[in-house]
Scaffold this motif. Structure first.
Motif, PDB file in Angstrom:
ATOM      1  N   THR A   1       0.848  -1.183   0.000  1.00  0.00           N
ATOM      2  CA  THR A   1       0.000   0.000   0.000  1.00  0.00           C
ATOM      3  C   THR A   1       0.884   1.234   0.000  1.00  0.00           C
ATOM      4  O   THR A   1       2.060   1.179   0.341  1.00  0.00           O
ATOM      5  CB  THR A   1      -0.933   0.030   1.230  1.00  0.00           C
ATOM      6  N   ALA A   2       0.300   2.361  -0.374  1.00  0.00           N
ATOM      7  CA  ALA A   2       1.062   3.606  -0.451  1.00  0.00           C
ATOM      8  C   ALA A   2       1.707   3.901   0.885  1.00  0.00           C
ATOM      9  O   ALA A   2       1.084   3.697   1.920  1.00  0.00           O
ATOM     10  CB  ALA A   2       0.143   4.742  -0.865  1.00  0.00           C
ATOM     11  N   PRO A   3       2.921   4.339   0.905  1.00  0.00           N
ATOM     12  CA  PRO A   3       3.824   4.591  -0.216  1.00  0.00           C
ATOM     13  C   PRO A   3       4.704   3.398  -0.579  1.00  0.00           C
ATOM     14  O   PRO A   3       5.604   3.522  -1.395  1.00  0.00           O
ATOM     15  CB  PRO A   3       4.675   5.745   0.302  1.00  0.00           C
TER      16      PRO A   3
ATOM     17  N   GLY B   1       4.362   0.983  -2.412  1.00  0.00           N
ATOM     18  CA  GLY B   1       4.273   0.493  -3.775  1.00  0.00           C
ATOM     19  C   GLY B   1       5.435   0.940  -4.638  1.00  0.00           C
ATOM     20  O   GLY B   1       5.741   0.316  -5.647  1.00  0.00           O
ATOM     21  N   GLU B   2       6.111   2.006  -4.235  1.00  0.00           N
ATOM     22  CA  GLU B   2       7.268   2.512  -4.980  1.00  0.00           C
ATOM     23  C   GLU B   2       8.543   1.978  -4.347  1.00  0.00           C
ATOM     24  O   GLU B   2       8.673   1.958  -3.124  1.00  0.00           O
ATOM     25  CB  GLU B   2       7.270   4.032  -4.971  1.00  0.00           C
TER      26      GLU B   2
END
Length: 82
Positions: A51-53, A55-56
Motif C-alpha cells: 500500500t502507499a507509499p 508500492g514505490e
C-alpha cells in the motif's frame, strides 16, 4: 539486494534510530517503545500489502530499513536486564 538498495535501507535505519533517541529523550522510554511497536506494525503492513507509499521501490526500501531497526530496538527493549 544490490549496493544502492542496501545503502537506502541503512540510511533509513540511521534516521529511525535518531527518531527513537529523540523520543526517548523527550517523552521517555515507554513512549518510545510504544511508538516503535505501532510504527513497526504499520510499516510491516504497508510493505506486505504494497500500500502507499510502499508500492514505490525507494519508499518500500526505506520502510524496510526502518522496520528492521524498529524490530531490533523492540527486541532489545524487551530483554530482561542482566
Amino acid at each position: 539486494m544490490d549496493a544502492r538498495q542496501k545503502q537506502i535501507c541503512q540510511q533509513s535505519e540511521q534516521l529511525e534510530a535518531a527518531r527513537i533517541r529523540f523520543l526517548e529523550t523527550s517523552r521517555g522510554r515507554t513512549a518510545a517503545l510504544a511508538f516503535a511497536q505501532q510504527t513497526r506494525n504499520s510499516y510491516r503492513h504497508a510493505v506486505l500489502t504494497r500500500t502507499a507509499p510502499a508500492g514505490e521501490e525507494i519508499f518500500r526500501l526505506r520502510l524496510i530499513g526502518s522496520y528492521r531497526y524498529l524490530r531490533r530496538y523492540i527486541a532489545a527493549a524487551q530483554q530482561p536486564p542482566l
